[in-house]
Design an enzyme around this catalytic site. Structure first.
Site, PDB file in Angstrom:
ATOM      1  N   ASP A  63       0.947  -1.173   0.190  1.00 20.65           N
ATOM      2  CA  ASP A  63       0.194   0.035  -0.039  1.00 20.65           C
ATOM      3  C   ASP A  63       0.712   1.067  -0.086  1.00 20.65           C
ATOM      4  O   ASP A  63       1.616   1.527   1.098  1.00 20.65           O
ATOM      5  CB  ASP A  63      -0.754  -0.109   1.398  1.00 20.65           C
ATOM      6  CG  ASP A  63      -1.506   1.284   1.271  1.00 20.65           C
ATOM      7  OD1 ASP A  63      -1.490   2.186   0.667  1.00 20.65           O
ATOM      8  OD2 ASP A  63      -2.675   1.154   2.247  1.00 20.65           O
ATOM      9  N   ASN A  90       3.246   3.717 -10.847  1.00 23.15           N
ATOM     10  CA  ASN A  90       2.004   3.752 -11.459  1.00 23.15           C
ATOM     11  C   ASN A  90       0.806   3.817 -10.552  1.00 23.15           C
ATOM     12  O   ASN A  90      -0.405   4.068 -11.111  1.00 23.15           O
ATOM     13  CB  ASN A  90       2.106   2.194 -12.400  1.00 23.15           C
ATOM     14  CG  ASN A  90       0.640   2.143 -12.949  1.00 23.15           C
ATOM     15  OD1 ASN A  90       0.169   2.730 -14.023  1.00 23.15           O
ATOM     16  ND2 ASN A  90      -0.152   0.980 -12.606  1.00 23.15           N
ATOM     17  N   SER A 141       1.929  10.035 -15.265  1.00 24.77           N
ATOM     18  CA  SER A 141       1.073  11.180 -14.669  1.00 24.77           C
ATOM     19  C   SER A 141      -0.235  11.038 -15.660  1.00 24.77           C
ATOM     20  O   SER A 141      -0.734   9.760 -15.611  1.00 24.77           O
ATOM     21  CB  SER A 141       1.793  12.499 -15.289  1.00 24.77           C
ATOM     22  OG  SER A 141       1.076  13.754 -15.167  1.00 24.77           O
ATOM     23  N   TYR A 155      -8.320  15.677  -9.410  1.00 25.02           N
ATOM     24  CA  TYR A 155      -7.258  14.786 -10.177  1.00 25.02           C
ATOM     25  C   TYR A 155      -6.087  15.284 -10.727  1.00 25.02           C
ATOM     26  O   TYR A 155      -4.886  15.049 -10.512  1.00 25.02           O
ATOM     27  CB  TYR A 155      -8.195  13.800 -10.927  1.00 25.02           C
ATOM     28  CG  TYR A 155      -7.061  12.758 -11.554  1.00 25.02           C
ATOM     29  CD1 TYR A 155      -6.488  11.770 -10.971  1.00 25.02           C
ATOM     30  CD2 TYR A 155      -6.908  13.002 -12.884  1.00 25.02           C
ATOM     31  CE1 TYR A 155      -5.974  10.695 -11.709  1.00 25.02           C
ATOM     32  CE2 TYR A 155      -6.246  12.312 -13.788  1.00 25.02           C
ATOM     33  CZ  TYR A 155      -5.741  11.032 -12.975  1.00 25.02           C
ATOM     34  OH  TYR A 155      -4.796  10.305 -13.781  1.00 25.02           O
ATOM     35  N   LYS A 159      -1.830  15.148 -10.275  1.00 25.78           N
ATOM     36  CA  LYS A 159      -0.779  14.879 -11.441  1.00 25.78           C
ATOM     37  C   LYS A 159       0.128  16.067 -11.954  1.00 25.78           C
ATOM     38  O   LYS A 159       1.238  15.916 -12.399  1.00 25.78           O
ATOM     39  CB  LYS A 159      -1.522  14.336 -12.608  1.00 25.78           C
ATOM     40  CG  LYS A 159      -2.155  13.003 -12.440  1.00 25.78           C
ATOM     41  CD  LYS A 159      -1.246  11.750 -12.112  1.00 25.78           C
ATOM     42  CE  LYS A 159      -1.878  10.691 -11.840  1.00 25.78           C
ATOM     43  NZ  LYS A 159      -1.043   9.529 -11.426  1.00 25.78           N
ATOM     44  N   THR A 190      -8.534   0.882 -20.685  1.00 27.36           N
ATOM     45  CA  THR A 190      -8.286   0.223 -19.266  1.00 27.36           C
ATOM     46  C   THR A 190      -9.690   0.308 -18.705  1.00 27.36           C
ATOM     47  O   THR A 190     -10.718   0.910 -19.198  1.00 27.36           O
ATOM     48  CB  THR A 190      -7.157   0.379 -18.717  1.00 27.36           C
ATOM     49  OG1 THR A 190      -7.390   1.989 -18.126  1.00 27.36           O
ATOM     50  CG2 THR A 190      -5.927   0.628 -19.620  1.00 27.36           C
TER      51      THR A 190
END
Length: 285
Positions: A63, A90, A141, A155, A159, A190
């Protein structure tokens, strides 16, 4: 370190968020390329189920918000393989909603993973790379890390932080023989827009219907119809690491390239329009 296995591996990769999606695909590509992979994630069983068993693979529980776990995972990697050549940060998740709609607890949880978690892992790995005077830190990113947009503002701010951290790492690590790259994927097919990777703000404010509200609707339509091929993204990561002079930034996807071009044009035009006021703030000569 009696269990160290260094022979025969092209490089040793340490990949966070490796149990599924892009992280798992990168791990698969790295293994197929003759590398050893330390595949880190919250559920070790899911990693083994996805990637199988191999002398070149070390699944580790991690984690990223737990600094002690990050250090333990790196130590396990060293005991197994003796080095870490490539770090791929990632692990992360998204938050969809207007800035005002974004709840404090979700914002803090996202920063803990996307920013502070990345720092935990990076701080754990860098002493190994510095000792070897080699390595490559790759921070994942987003298209939103270069250009923020309605609906993904908070969000994108995480990044943006990843972009700034990587720029500084690039300057700090280059004299030590270590490379740093920030990868900026666009929309890839994805599960990022699924509930497993994306938190949707439950509060909806009608005044934002034409901006973040429209993005909410578009995201649902785009889910599993994204233009990017994640398998090709994984292959691009191998090419990046193999490059003699890897870039500071690597945009991936035509949508990211278009977003960067549009933002650069906007900044150039706006800077030109306001440059006289900008010039006026220096002390008079």
């Amino acid at each position: 370190m009696a269990n160290v296995q260094q022979g025969g591996f092209k490089r040793v990769w340490f990949i966070t968020g490796a149990s599924r999606a892009i992280g798992a695909l990168i791990a698969e590509a790295a293994l197929a390329d003759g590398n050893a992979v330390v595949a880190a994630g919250r559920k070790v069983g899911a990693i083994s189920e996805r990637l199988g068993e191999s002398a070149a693979l070390l699944p580790v529980e991690l984690d990223v918000t737990n600094e002690a776990q990050a250090k333990a995972a790196v130590q396990a990697a060293i005991e197994k393989f003796g080095r870490i050549d490539v770090l791929v940060n990632n692990a992360g998740f998204g938050l969809l909603g207007a800035v005002e709609e974004s709840a404090d607890n979700e914002v803090r949880r996202m920063y803990d993973t996307n920013v502070f978690g990345l720092l935990n892992v990076t701080r754990a790995v860098l002493p190994i790379m510095r000792a070897n005077r080699s390595g490559h830190v790759i921070n994942v990113s987003s298209i939103g890390g270069y250009r923020a947009a309605a609906g993904f503002g908070v969000y994108s701010s995480t990044k943006f932080a990843v972009e700034g951290i990587t720029e500084a790492l690039h300057a700090e690590l280059r004299p030590l023989g270590i490379r740093a790259t920030v990868v900026e994927p666009g929309y890839f097919r994805t599960d990022f827009l699924d509930a497993s990777s994306l938190v949707v703000a439950p509060e909806v404010i009608d005044d934002y219907d034409e901006t973040s509200g429209a993005v909410r609707r578009k995201a649902m339509q785009l889910n599993h119809n994204q233009p990017g091929d994640p398998t090709r993204l994984a292959a691009a990561m191998i090419a990046l690491v193999d490059a003699a002079s890897p870039p500071l930034r690597l945009p991936l996807g035509t949508d990211t390239l278009a977003a960067i071009a549009a933002k650069n044009a906007y900044v150039t035009q706006e800077t030109e329009t306001w440059k006289q006021l900008s010039y006026s703030t220096d002390f008079a000569a």
